[in-house]
Write a protein that holds these residues in place. Structure first.
Motif, PDB file in Angstrom:
ATOM      1  N   ARG A 119       0.833  -1.203   0.000  1.00 32.05           N
ATOM      2  CA  ARG A 119       0.000   0.000   0.000  1.00 32.05           C
ATOM      3  C   ARG A 119       0.869   1.254   0.000  1.00 32.05           C
ATOM      4  O   ARG A 119       1.958   1.276   0.578  1.00 32.05           O
ATOM      5  N   LEU A 120       0.345   2.265  -0.663  1.00 34.33           N
ATOM      6  CA  LEU A 120       0.952   3.592  -0.623  1.00 34.33           C
ATOM      7  C   LEU A 120       0.096   4.427   0.312  1.00 34.33           C
ATOM      8  O   LEU A 120      -1.067   4.701   0.028  1.00 34.33           O
ATOM      9  N   GLY A 121       0.648   4.786   1.468  1.00 35.88           N
ATOM     10  CA  GLY A 121      -0.083   5.585   2.430  1.00 35.88           C
ATOM     11  C   GLY A 121       0.268   7.055   2.316  1.00 35.88           C
ATOM     12  O   GLY A 121       0.633   7.534   1.240  1.00 35.88           O
ATOM     13  N   TYR A 122       0.211   7.743   3.436  1.00 38.61           N
ATOM     14  CA  TYR A 122       0.485   9.179   3.426  1.00 38.61           C
ATOM     15  C   TYR A 122       1.952   9.504   3.657  1.00 38.61           C
ATOM     16  O   TYR A 122       2.337  10.666   3.654  1.00 38.61           O
ATOM     17  N   GLY A 123       2.766   8.487   3.874  1.00 35.97           N
ATOM     18  CA  GLY A 123       4.200   8.719   3.976  1.00 35.97           C
ATOM     19  C   GLY A 123       4.764   8.726   5.379  1.00 35.97           C
ATOM     20  O   GLY A 123       5.973   8.829   5.556  1.00 35.97           O
TER      21      GLY A 123
ATOM     22  N   LYS B 240      -4.967   1.600  -8.159  1.00 36.10           N
ATOM     23  CA  LYS B 240      -3.981   0.543  -8.379  1.00 36.10           C
ATOM     24  C   LYS B 240      -2.798   1.071  -9.188  1.00 36.10           C
ATOM     25  O   LYS B 240      -2.972   1.789 -10.178  1.00 36.10           O
ATOM     26  N   LEU B 241      -1.593   0.689  -8.770  1.00 31.11           N
ATOM     27  CA  LEU B 241      -0.357   1.070  -9.432  1.00 31.11           C
ATOM     28  C   LEU B 241       0.354  -0.179  -9.941  1.00 31.11           C
ATOM     29  O   LEU B 241       0.180  -1.268  -9.378  1.00 31.11           O
ATOM     30  N   PRO B 242       1.166  -0.060 -10.980  1.00 33.63           N
ATOM     31  CA  PRO B 242       1.940  -1.224 -11.423  1.00 33.63           C
ATOM     32  C   PRO B 242       2.839  -1.760 -10.311  1.00 33.63           C
ATOM     33  O   PRO B 242       3.038  -2.962 -10.176  1.00 33.63           O
ATOM     34  N   THR B 243       3.380  -0.870  -9.507  1.00 30.51           N
ATOM     35  CA  THR B 243       4.176  -1.208  -8.337  1.00 30.51           C
ATOM     36  C   THR B 243       4.316   0.057  -7.500  1.00 30.51           C
ATOM     37  O   THR B 243       4.177   1.162  -8.021  1.00 30.51           O
ATOM     38  N   ILE B 244       4.574  -0.103  -6.206  1.00 28.55           N
ATOM     39  CA  ILE B 244       4.900   1.073  -5.387  1.00 28.55           C
ATOM     40  C   ILE B 244       6.410   1.142  -5.159  1.00 28.55           C
ATOM     41  O   ILE B 244       6.880   1.977  -4.418  1.00 28.55           O
ATOM     42  N   TYR B 245       7.164   0.236  -5.840  1.00 30.73           N
ATOM     43  CA  TYR B 245       8.610   0.125  -5.631  1.00 30.73           C
ATOM     44  C   TYR B 245       8.896  -0.097  -4.149  1.00 30.73           C
ATOM     45  O   TYR B 245       9.457   0.761  -3.461  1.00 30.73           O
TER      46      TYR B 245
ATOM     47  N   HIS C  97      11.266  -1.376   4.461  1.00 29.41           N
ATOM     48  CA  HIS C  97      10.348  -1.149   5.580  1.00 29.41           C
ATOM     49  C   HIS C  97       8.884  -1.407   5.219  1.00 29.41           C
ATOM     50  O   HIS C  97       8.029  -1.446   6.103  1.00 29.41           O
ATOM     51  N   ASP C  98       8.588  -1.569   3.943  1.00 30.76           N
ATOM     52  CA  ASP C  98       7.197  -1.753   3.517  1.00 30.76           C
ATOM     53  C   ASP C  98       6.715  -3.168   3.831  1.00 30.76           C
ATOM     54  O   ASP C  98       7.420  -4.151   3.572  1.00 30.76           O
ATOM     55  N   ILE C  99       5.503  -3.271   4.362  1.00 30.47           N
ATOM     56  CA  ILE C  99       4.906  -4.555   4.697  1.00 30.47           C
ATOM     57  C   ILE C  99       3.628  -4.724   3.882  1.00 30.47           C
ATOM     58  O   ILE C  99       2.736  -3.868   3.944  1.00 30.47           O
ATOM     59  N   PRO C 100       3.501  -5.809   3.118  1.00 29.49           N
ATOM     60  CA  PRO C 100       2.285  -5.995   2.313  1.00 29.49           C
ATOM     61  C   PRO C 100       1.084  -6.333   3.184  1.00 29.49           C
ATOM     62  O   PRO C 100       1.204  -6.932   4.249  1.00 29.49           O
ATOM     63  N   MET C 101      -0.085  -5.924   2.725  1.00 30.12           N
ATOM     64  CA  MET C 101      -1.333  -6.260   3.384  1.00 30.12           C
ATOM     65  C   MET C 101      -1.681  -7.727   3.110  1.00 30.12           C
ATOM     66  O   MET C 101      -1.275  -8.295   2.096  1.00 30.12           O
TER      67      MET C 101
ATOM     68  N   ARG D  60       5.231   0.449  10.449  1.00 28.30           N
ATOM     69  CA  ARG D  60       5.948   0.374  11.725  1.00 28.30           C
ATOM     70  C   ARG D  60       5.141  -0.430  12.755  1.00 28.30           C
ATOM     71  O   ARG D  60       5.698  -1.219  13.527  1.00 28.30           O
ATOM     72  N   THR D  61       3.833  -0.235  12.746  1.00 30.00           N
ATOM     73  CA  THR D  61       2.974  -0.918  13.706  1.00 30.00           C
ATOM     74  C   THR D  61       2.883  -2.405  13.407  1.00 30.00           C
ATOM     75  O   THR D  61       3.011  -3.248  14.307  1.00 30.00           O
ATOM     76  N   LEU D  62       2.660  -2.764  12.141  1.00 31.72           N
ATOM     77  CA  LEU D  62       2.554  -4.173  11.779  1.00 31.72           C
ATOM     78  C   LEU D  62       3.854  -4.913  12.048  1.00 31.72           C
ATOM     79  O   LEU D  62       3.849  -6.086  12.428  1.00 31.72           O
ATOM     80  N   ALA D  63       4.981  -4.222  11.873  1.00 33.41           N
ATOM     81  CA  ALA D  63       6.273  -4.850  12.145  1.00 33.41           C
ATOM     82  C   ALA D  63       6.474  -5.098  13.635  1.00 33.41           C
ATOM     83  O   ALA D  63       7.167  -6.042  14.035  1.00 33.41           O
ATOM     84  N   ALA D  64       5.855  -4.256  14.477  1.00 29.35           N
ATOM     85  CA  ALA D  64       6.078  -4.348  15.917  1.00 29.35           C
ATOM     86  C   ALA D  64       5.119  -5.292  16.625  1.00 29.35           C
ATOM     87  O   ALA D  64       5.463  -5.867  17.668  1.00 29.35           O
ATOM     88  N   LEU D  65       3.908  -5.459  16.096  1.00 30.96           N
ATOM     89  CA  LEU D  65       2.903  -6.255  16.792  1.00 30.96           C
ATOM     90  C   LEU D  65       3.170  -7.755  16.653  1.00 30.96           C
ATOM     91  O   LEU D  65       3.492  -8.243  15.568  1.00 30.96           O
TER      92      LEU D  65
END
Length: 232
Positions: free
Chosen positions: A176-180, A206-211, A215-219, A186-191
């Motif tokens: 996901r591309l959030g607000y930055g 939808k984007l071809p990729t968010i690159y 630190h990015d965690i997929p949903m 950070r939360t999903l990595a910690a829980l």
């Protein structure tokens, strides 16, 4: 959960990829790359995409937003019947809608009335994982980070079993591309255990990729008004 239609398809093509990645096929992009210059290029590209997607969402009519929100709530109800949100003793973390995000508050009320525990996320410490506090329709909300309405700090803190994360953009890998701010990653990595995560947004985002960066965690699931696009 149904095929996606083109009712919310945005006009025009997607913006160009980051300048370094423009030289190669996106399929060859290294998601674990840590090159500082590449990371800066990705950050600049994401900033431009957020602006573009935010403007596209802003131009939707009130009726389009209402229809999309209703479709998302229907999709979530179906998803909840199949996944961990089904039992009545789980804690489901919603979000309070801002910046023309899909409004899921009627479903919050409905699920709370059915006996489920509903939570909302709070930024109580900058650059730290989110805190989740219990919410009911009677909760007296306060202004939190970015002036988002949140439960007061004396509301019980809970650990969510399911987390709904609003998104600006998303890709077929579930990123996901959030607000930055990086708060959800950070939360999903910690829980631990990690909650079941559902990215909620529009199919046209939808984007071809968010690159994806390290630190990015997929949903676990990306859900749009047209159904479950990833996972499910």
């Amino acid at each position: 959960m149904g095929n996606e239609s083109n009712s919310f398809k945005s006009e025009g093509n997607f913006a160009s990829p980051p300048c370094m990645a423009a030289e190669v096929d996106p399929g060859y992009f290294d998601p674990l790359a840590v090159d500082p210059e590449q990371a800066r290029d990705v950050a600049r590209w994401r900033t431009a995409e957020r602006k573009r997607l935010r403007e596209a969402r802003r131009t939707l009519s009130s009726s389009q937003r209402t229809i999309a929100s209703a479709a998302l709530m229907t999709g979530l109800e179906r998803l909840f019947e199949e996944h961990p949100a089904g039992p009545s003793d789980v804690v489901v973390a919603f979000y309070w809608p801002i910046k023309d995000e899909p409004d899921l508050r009627p479903l919050m009320v409905e699920m709370q009335a059915s006996g489920r525990s509903i939570a909302l996320p709070l930024v109580e410490t900058r650059a730290a994982p989110l805190v989740f506090r219990l919410w009911t329709p009677e909760t007296r909300m306060e202004r939190g980070h970015w002036n988002i309405p949140v439960p007061p700090r004396d509301a019980p803190e809970v650990m969510p079993d399911v987390v709904l994360a609003p998104l600006m953009g998303w890709d077929s890998e579930g990123y996901r591309l959030g607000y930055g701010g990086g708060y959800f990653d950070r939360t999903l990595a910690a829980l631990s255990p990690r909650p079941f995560s559902i990215g909620v947004g529009l199919a046209a985002a939808k984007l071809p990729t968010i690159y994806p960066q390290p630190h990015d965690i997929p949903m676990d699931v990306i859900l749009t008004e047209r159904g479950s696009a990833v996972g499910g």
